[in-house]
Structures are given as C-alpha cells and as structure tokens.
Design a protein around this motif. Structure first.
Motif, short mmCIF file in Angstrom:
data_model
loop_
_atom_site.label_atom_id
_atom_site.label_comp_id
_atom_site.label_asym_id
_atom_site.label_seq_id
_atom_site.Cartn_x
_atom_site.Cartn_y
_atom_site.Cartn_z
N GLU A 1 0.82 -1.20 0.00
CA GLU A 1 0.00 0.00 0.00
C GLU A 1 0.86 1.25 0.00
OE1 GLU A 1 -2.67 0.00 3.35
OE2 GLU A 1 -3.23 -2.09 3.01
N VAL A 2 0.36 2.29 -0.69
CA VAL A 2 0.97 3.62 -0.63
C VAL A 2 -0.15 4.59 -0.27
CG1 VAL A 2 2.19 5.42 -1.89
CG2 VAL A 2 2.68 3.02 -2.40
N ASN B 1 -5.14 5.21 -0.47
CA ASN B 1 -4.24 4.23 -1.09
C ASN B 1 -4.24 4.36 -2.61
OD1 ASN B 1 -2.67 2.06 -1.74
ND2 ASN B 1 -4.09 0.50 -0.95
N ILE B 2 -3.13 4.87 -3.15
CA ILE B 2 -3.07 5.09 -4.61
C ILE B 2 -3.05 3.77 -5.37
CG2 ILE B 2 -0.53 5.24 -4.81
CD1 ILE B 2 -0.96 7.52 -6.87
N VAL B 3 -2.58 2.70 -4.73
CA VAL B 3 -2.43 1.41 -5.42
C VAL B 3 -3.78 0.87 -5.90
CG1 VAL B 3 -1.59 -0.97 -5.19
CG2 VAL B 3 -0.35 0.90 -4.06
N THR B 4 -4.82 1.11 -5.12
CA THR B 4 -6.13 0.56 -5.48
C THR B 4 -7.02 1.57 -6.21
OG1 THR B 4 -6.88 1.14 -3.26
CG2 THR B 4 -6.16 -1.13 -3.59
N MET B 5 -6.47 2.74 -6.52
CA MET B 5 -7.29 3.75 -7.22
C MET B 5 -7.52 3.36 -8.68
SD MET B 5 -5.84 7.41 -5.89
CE MET B 5 -5.86 7.81 -4.14
N THR B 6 -8.62 3.85 -9.23
CA THR B 6 -8.85 3.69 -10.66
C THR B 6 -7.93 4.65 -11.41
OG1 THR B 6 -10.50 5.44 -10.72
CG2 THR B 6 -11.31 3.21 -10.26
#
Ligand SMILES: Nc1ncnc2c1ncn2[C@@H]1O[C@H](COP(=O)(O)OP(=O)(O)O)[C@@H](O)[C@H]1O
Ligand SMILES: [Mg+2]
Length: 257
Positions: A57-58, A64-69
């Motif tokens: 995760e970031v 969390n940018i990792v799970t963003m669209t």
C-alpha cells in the motif's frame, strides 16, 4: 504524509523492491538514499503511480493510490509536483510558458490568474529576469529552478524529486537543495528526494531511508547517518568525496597537532 506499507515490486522473476515500510512526513525533506541500482527510481515510480506495486500500500494522507482507478490516479497526480532526472522542460516554450504549462492543462483558472500564479512561482525561484528565454539559453542550474517552479505551480501537497542534483556542480547543487527545503517548509509539502549525493544527505537529510538491493536497511537523520551501524550504509557514506575531504582535514589537523 505518505505511508508505505509492505511494498514489493518485481519485474518478472526479478524482485527489485522487498517489503518497504516507512512514513514520510509533511514539511520535511525526506530522502531515499542508496547506491546506483538500489531501487530508488523504481520506488518513486511506484509511489506516484507510474508503476503498479506487486504487493503493498501507498497511502497519501490515508488514501491508497495502489487501489485507485486510472481516473482517480489522474486526479491524485494533480496534488503532486515532480522533478525528474534531467529537467524535462519543453525546449520550444519559454521559461514562463514552461512554468504556466500545468495550469494551462489542468486548472480552471482564467488566463490572467494563470499568468499571475506562474509569475509568483518564477519570482520564488529568482528567475523573473529569464522568463522570456528558452531552456536552451539558460544554465543547468537555472533549468532546474524552472523545473522546481513548474513542479510547485499547482500548489502540490506532495513533491517528488529524482536525483535533482544530477549534472550540477556542488555549489549549484547546494542552492537547489536549499531551495527545495525552503519551499517544502513554506508550502508544508511532503517532499521526497532520491539521491546518492552525500552533500545533500548531510545538508538536508531530515528523514533518511537507506535502501540496498531493494530492501530498507536503515532509517535515520543527517545527525545519525555517520554513526550508523550498517555496513552497507557505511560503505556508501565513507566512500563519498565529502567524507574523504573530512578525513583529509582531520588527518591534516592530527599531523599539525
Ligand atoms: N522496467 C524494468 N524492468 C526490469 N528491471 C528494471 C526495470 N526498471 C528498473 N529495473 C531494475 O531495478 C533495479 C533498480 O533500479 P533503479 O530503481 O533505477 O535504481 P536507482 O534509481 O537506485 O539507481 C535495477 O537493477 C534495474 O536494472
Ligand atoms: Mg535512479
């Protein structure tokens, strides 16, 4: 604040980042240091969303940018300023147009407001007199200041600099380091700088993470880096020109005493 939790990155079979955990605070110059090939650039690219981590995760103030669209990432990126290796200016645009460019692209300001904001940022980096010049007509240090002005023109909360001093002489590097540090305080940004320049480490290292072979080996400050008990970090620190000079001066003083 940016928080990294259990970040891994592999390219195929090759693992480049292994279980990175850390926190980068607001209003501080946070440094990522390590030898060439350690994984600094790949780490930064994972932070800003240019690469997708294999795991982890970031969190940007909890987001969390990792799970963003893709769309969310694009919006997120408007909160970031970036200065990459080389200054990456547009050669066919003037200094002023280069700095105004992000506003032209991404803001809903009027033309007058955009000009005013670009002017403000150019003034801040002391480049008002060069605003009508083209990047090819100014020095490397000035180009870097243009890149800084452009990176802050959108009032970012987060600032990323990948080896901002590469190609600059030590004196100009110092000016750039100071400028980045001052701006970080003024804007209360979370600033992250990749570097292997020990002058920068000792000058502006308020929070330092040291990575070697993709692993976080040590975390500390400029005041603790010299006495760190980590062999790989010692190798980096004590191999630097800066440290050699300090040693030479010490030896010279011993000889005189
Ligand atoms: N797209 C890629 N594919 C495969 N390996 C890569 C890629 N990008 C970087 N690497 C490797 O990742 C490692 C770390 O590189 P990098 O982050 O550029 O190091 P640094 O910035 O610390 O000098 C290096 O071994 C490099 O060869
Ligand atoms: Mg790099």
């Amino acid at each position: 604040m940016i928080e990294i939790k259990h970040l891994y990155k592999s390219f195929g079979e090759k693992e480049v980042l292994h279980d990175i955990n850390t926190v980068f605070e607001d209003g501080k110059t946070n440094l990522i240091i390590g030898q060439s090939g350690a994984g600094k650039t790949v780490l930064m690219q994972n932070l800003v969303g240019l690469l997708d981590p294999t795991k982890g995760e970031v969190l940007y103030d909890g987001r969390n940018i990792v799970t963003m669209t893709k769309r969310e990432k694009i919006l997120m990126r408007r909160e970031m300023g970036m200065i990459f290796q080389g200054s990456a200016l547009f050669d066919s645009q003037t200094v002023f147009e280069n700095v105004r460019f992000p506003l032209d692209m991404f803001s809903d300001m009027t033309a007058k407001e955009r000009d005013k904001q670009a002017q403000k940022c150019l003034d801040r980096v002391n480049l008002t007199s060069a605003e009508a010049k083209f990047p090819g007509e100014i020095s490397g240090g000035m180009q870097k200041r243009v890149a800084i002005a452009r990176a802050i023109v959108m009032n970012p909360k987060y600032l990323f600099c990948d080896e901002p001093n590469s190609g600059l002489d030590p004196k100009t590097s110092l000016v750039i380091d100071q400028l980045i540090t001052e701006i970080t305080r003024e804007y209360n940004m979370t600033t992250i700088i990749n570097t292997h320049d020990m002058n920068s480490v000792m000058g502006i290292g308020e929070n330092i993470i040291f990575i070697a072979d993709g692993k976080k080996e040590w975390q500390g400050t400029k005041d603790t880096v010299i006495s760190a008990k980590n062999k790989k970090l010692n190798d980096l620190v004590f191999a630097s020109d800066l440290f050699k000079k300090v040693k030479e001066v010490e030896l010279e003083e011993e000889r005189k005493a």
